[in-house]
Design a protein around this motif. Structure first.
Motif, PDB file in Angstrom:
ATOM      1  N   ASP A  16       0.786  -1.236   0.000  1.00 57.25           N
ATOM      2  CA  ASP A  16       0.000   0.000   0.000  1.00 57.25           C
ATOM      3  C   ASP A  16       0.817   1.284   0.000  1.00 57.25           C
ATOM      4  N   PHE A  17       2.054   1.219   0.451  1.00 60.19           N
ATOM      5  CA  PHE A  17       2.848   2.437   0.585  1.00 60.19           C
ATOM      6  C   PHE A  17       4.112   2.431  -0.264  1.00 60.19           C
ATOM      7  N   GLY A  18       4.151   1.607  -1.281  1.00 58.31           N
ATOM      8  CA  GLY A  18       5.260   1.642  -2.221  1.00 58.31           C
ATOM      9  C   GLY A  18       6.597   1.179  -1.669  1.00 58.31           C
ATOM     10  N   GLY A  19       6.574   0.363  -0.622  1.00 58.20           N
ATOM     11  CA  GLY A  19       7.819  -0.198  -0.120  1.00 58.20           C
ATOM     12  C   GLY A  19       8.577   0.681   0.861  1.00 58.20           C
ATOM     13  N   VAL A  20       7.913   1.669   1.473  1.00 55.71           N
ATOM     14  CA  VAL A  20       8.591   2.488   2.476  1.00 55.71           C
ATOM     15  C   VAL A  20       8.951   1.607   3.666  1.00 55.71           C
ATOM     16  N   GLY A  21       9.775   2.132   4.552  1.00 54.98           N
ATOM     17  CA  GLY A  21      10.185   1.371   5.718  1.00 54.98           C
ATOM     18  C   GLY A  21       9.058   1.165   6.717  1.00 54.98           C
ATOM     19  N   ILE A  22       9.291   0.264   7.646  1.00 56.86           N
ATOM     20  CA  ILE A  22       8.296  -0.039   8.665  1.00 56.86           C
ATOM     21  C   ILE A  22       7.995   1.193   9.518  1.00 56.86           C
ATOM     22  N   ASP A  23       9.016   1.965   9.891  1.00 53.24           N
ATOM     23  CA  ASP A  23       8.789   3.167  10.695  1.00 53.24           C
ATOM     24  C   ASP A  23       7.847   4.138   9.982  1.00 53.24           C
ATOM     25  N   GLU A  24       8.088   4.366   8.700  1.00 50.64           N
ATOM     26  CA  GLU A  24       7.242   5.284   7.935  1.00 50.64           C
ATOM     27  C   GLU A  24       5.830   4.723   7.827  1.00 50.64           C
ATOM     28  N   THR A  25       5.702   3.424   7.645  1.00 55.35           N
ATOM     29  CA  THR A  25       4.381   2.800   7.567  1.00 55.35           C
ATOM     30  C   THR A  25       3.614   2.989   8.868  1.00 55.35           C
ATOM     31  N   VAL A  26       4.277   2.776   9.984  1.00 62.53           N
ATOM     32  CA  VAL A  26       3.635   2.955  11.283  1.00 62.53           C
ATOM     33  C   VAL A  26       3.224   4.414  11.480  1.00 62.53           C
ATOM     34  N   ARG A  27       3.999   5.356  10.970  1.00 60.20           N
ATOM     35  CA  ARG A  27       3.622   6.772  11.052  1.00 60.20           C
ATOM     36  C   ARG A  27       2.387   7.074  10.199  1.00 60.20           C
ATOM     37  N   ARG A  28       2.269   6.406   9.058  1.00 56.17           N
ATOM     38  CA  ARG A  28       1.154   6.683   8.148  1.00 56.17           C
ATOM     39  C   ARG A  28      -0.155   6.012   8.566  1.00 56.17           C
ATOM     40  N   LEU A  29      -0.082   4.900   9.242  1.00 58.24           N
ATOM     41  CA  LEU A  29      -1.289   4.139   9.553  1.00 58.24           C
ATOM     42  C   LEU A  29      -2.322   4.907  10.376  1.00 58.24           C
ATOM     43  N   PRO A  30      -1.950   5.662  11.395  1.00 56.49           N
ATOM     44  CA  PRO A  30      -2.978   6.424  12.124  1.00 56.49           C
ATOM     45  C   PRO A  30      -3.695   7.445  11.232  1.00 56.49           C
ATOM     46  N   ASP A  31      -2.977   8.076  10.311  1.00 54.44           N
ATOM     47  CA  ASP A  31      -3.621   9.017   9.391  1.00 54.44           C
ATOM     48  C   ASP A  31      -4.670   8.310   8.548  1.00 54.44           C
ATOM     49  N   GLU A  32      -4.313   7.134   8.032  1.00 55.74           N
ATOM     50  CA  GLU A  32      -5.264   6.361   7.239  1.00 55.74           C
ATOM     51  C   GLU A  32      -6.466   5.959   8.079  1.00 55.74           C
ATOM     52  N   HIS A  33      -6.201   5.578   9.303  1.00 56.33           N
ATOM     53  CA  HIS A  33      -7.275   5.185  10.213  1.00 56.33           C
ATOM     54  C   HIS A  33      -8.265   6.331  10.396  1.00 56.33           C
ATOM     55  N   TRP A  34      -7.772   7.549  10.666  1.00 61.01           N
ATOM     56  CA  TRP A  34      -8.660   8.694  10.878  1.00 61.01           C
ATOM     57  C   TRP A  34      -9.388   9.092   9.602  1.00 61.01           C
ATOM     58  N   GLN A  35      -8.745   8.940   8.464  1.00 62.77           N
ATOM     59  CA  GLN A  35      -9.416   9.238   7.198  1.00 62.77           C
ATOM     60  C   GLN A  35     -10.581   8.277   6.979  1.00 62.77           C
ATOM     61  N   LEU A  36     -10.360   7.000   7.258  1.00 60.96           N
ATOM     62  CA  LEU A  36     -11.434   6.015   7.109  1.00 60.96           C
ATOM     63  C   LEU A  36     -12.586   6.299   8.069  1.00 60.96           C
ATOM     64  N   LYS A  37     -12.267   6.707   9.285  1.00 59.46           N
ATOM     65  CA  LYS A  37     -13.322   7.054  10.245  1.00 59.46           C
ATOM     66  C   LYS A  37     -14.116   8.264   9.761  1.00 59.46           C
ATOM     67  N   ALA A  38     -13.437   9.237   9.181  1.00 58.53           N
ATOM     68  CA  ALA A  38     -14.124  10.429   8.673  1.00 58.53           C
ATOM     69  C   ALA A  38     -15.050  10.058   7.517  1.00 58.53           C
ATOM     70  N   VAL A  39     -14.584   9.218   6.619  1.00 58.11           N
ATOM     71  CA  VAL A  39     -15.417   8.776   5.499  1.00 58.11           C
ATOM     72  C   VAL A  39     -16.636   8.017   6.019  1.00 58.11           C
ATOM     73  N   ALA A  40     -16.440   7.154   6.990  1.00 58.08           N
ATOM     74  CA  ALA A  40     -17.558   6.395   7.563  1.00 58.08           C
ATOM     75  C   ALA A  40     -18.563   7.325   8.240  1.00 58.08           C
ATOM     76  N   ALA A  41     -18.065   8.336   8.944  1.00 63.46           N
ATOM     77  CA  ALA A  41     -18.962   9.286   9.603  1.00 63.46           C
ATOM     78  C   ALA A  41     -19.784  10.058   8.576  1.00 63.46           C
TER      79      ALA A  41
END
Length: 95
Positions: A16-41
């Motif tokens: 999903d993130f083009g092969g970025v490192g694990i640290d960068e992925t962990v940083r991005r996941l909360p943003d994706e989580h909040w975006q999905l919650k906003a779309v659901a709301a």
């Protein structure tokens, strides 16, 4: 973090993130989580309050019109300035 969790995060990084490192992925996941919650709301709002949704959409459309008119008025000829005098956002009542 467990080995299984690390492997799941690594798979997300690759798929999903083009092969970025694990640290960068962990940083991005909360943003994706909040975006999905906003779309659901917003989806719940649309389906559970159709009248409120229609008002929201109308306000957004007027906001877009006003933004375009303002852009034209500030960047282009005199004609758009005259047009912009009658373009106003709808009044909304406070909740």
């Amino acid at each position: 973090m467990s080995l299984e969790a690390t492997e799941r995060v690594r798979r997300v990084a690759v798929e999903d993130f083009g092969g970025v490192g694990i640290d960068e992925t962990v940083r991005r996941l909360p943003d994706e989580h909040w975006q999905l919650k906003a779309v659901a709301a917003m989806d719940r709002f649309r389906t559970q309050d159709s009248e409120g949704w229609a008002e929201y959409v109308a306000e957004e459309e007027w906001s877009a019109v006003a933004e375009i008119a303002h852009t034209l008025a500030t960047r282009h000829s005199r004609w758009p300035r005259r047009v912009c005098r009658w373009v106003t956002l709808p009044r909304t009542s406070s909740p």
